[in-house]
Design an enzyme around this catalytic site. Structure first.
Site, PDB file in Angstrom:
ATOM      1  N   CYS A 209       1.069  -1.181   0.283  1.00 19.06           N
ATOM      2  CA  CYS A 209       0.193   0.019   0.071  1.00 19.06           C
ATOM      3  C   CYS A 209       1.057   1.508  -0.226  1.00 19.06           C
ATOM      4  O   CYS A 209       1.643   1.522   0.550  1.00 19.06           O
ATOM      5  CB  CYS A 209      -0.624   0.146   1.280  1.00 19.06           C
ATOM      6  SG  CYS A 209      -1.515   1.000   1.520  1.00 19.06           S
TER       7      CYS A 209
ATOM      8  N   CYS B  64      -8.434  -5.431  -9.589  1.00 18.95           N
ATOM      9  CA  CYS B  64      -8.234  -4.864 -11.113  1.00 18.95           C
ATOM     10  C   CYS B  64      -7.949  -2.980  -9.572  1.00 18.95           C
ATOM     11  O   CYS B  64      -9.150  -2.660  -9.163  1.00 18.95           O
ATOM     12  CB  CYS B  64      -9.148  -4.731 -11.646  1.00 18.95           C
ATOM     13  SG  CYS B  64      -9.375  -3.235 -12.427  1.00 18.95           S
TER      14      CYS B  64
END
Length: 135
Positions: A52, A124
């Protein structure tokens, strides 16, 4: 879907704006989407770990990445159960499943039921929502 899940990392809007690039902030904090074939990693084949961009939490391994032809990095599963959370997204006149970082709540992308085996899922993901760590 876990719409009531609270992220572990909580920062002020000012802190997020200071830490993230404008593109990262738009995607991770404002639930934005980069245009297809423009973000980082959509065509990368390097081996490593995707984390992240907001909190550095591990999200996806390159071993689960595949070319979905959609212009965004796509994976068939997260690095571990609980790495991401799912949320109902009914924006733009459609219903989709939004994916967020479980650690900081940052918007990553969406998951669709049209991926390859073994999961049949396609995560995605916006490339700007991640940083890559090669192995």
């Amino acid at each position: 879907m876990s719409d009531l899940t609270s992220p572990k990392v909580n920062k002020s809007d000012a802190d997020w704006r200071e830490q993230l690039t404008p593109e990262q902030y738009h995607i991770l904090r404002e639930h934005g989407t980069e245009r297809p074939f423009t973000g980082p990693y959509w065509n990368s084949t390097e081996k490593g770990l995707y984390r992240c961009a907001a909190c550095d939490e591990p999200l996806f391994l390159s071993d689960t990445k595949f070319d979905a032809g959609c212009g965004w990095p796509s994976y068939f599963e997260p690095v571990k159960p609980g790495a991401v959370t799912e949320h109902r997204d009914s924006t733009h006149g459609m219903v989709r499943t939004e994916i967020r970082c479980a650690n900081c709540g940052g918007h990553l992308g969406h998951v669709f039921p049209d991926g390859p085996p073994p999961t049949g899922l396609r995560y995605c993901i916006n490339g700007h929502s991640m940083v890559f760590e090669p192995v």
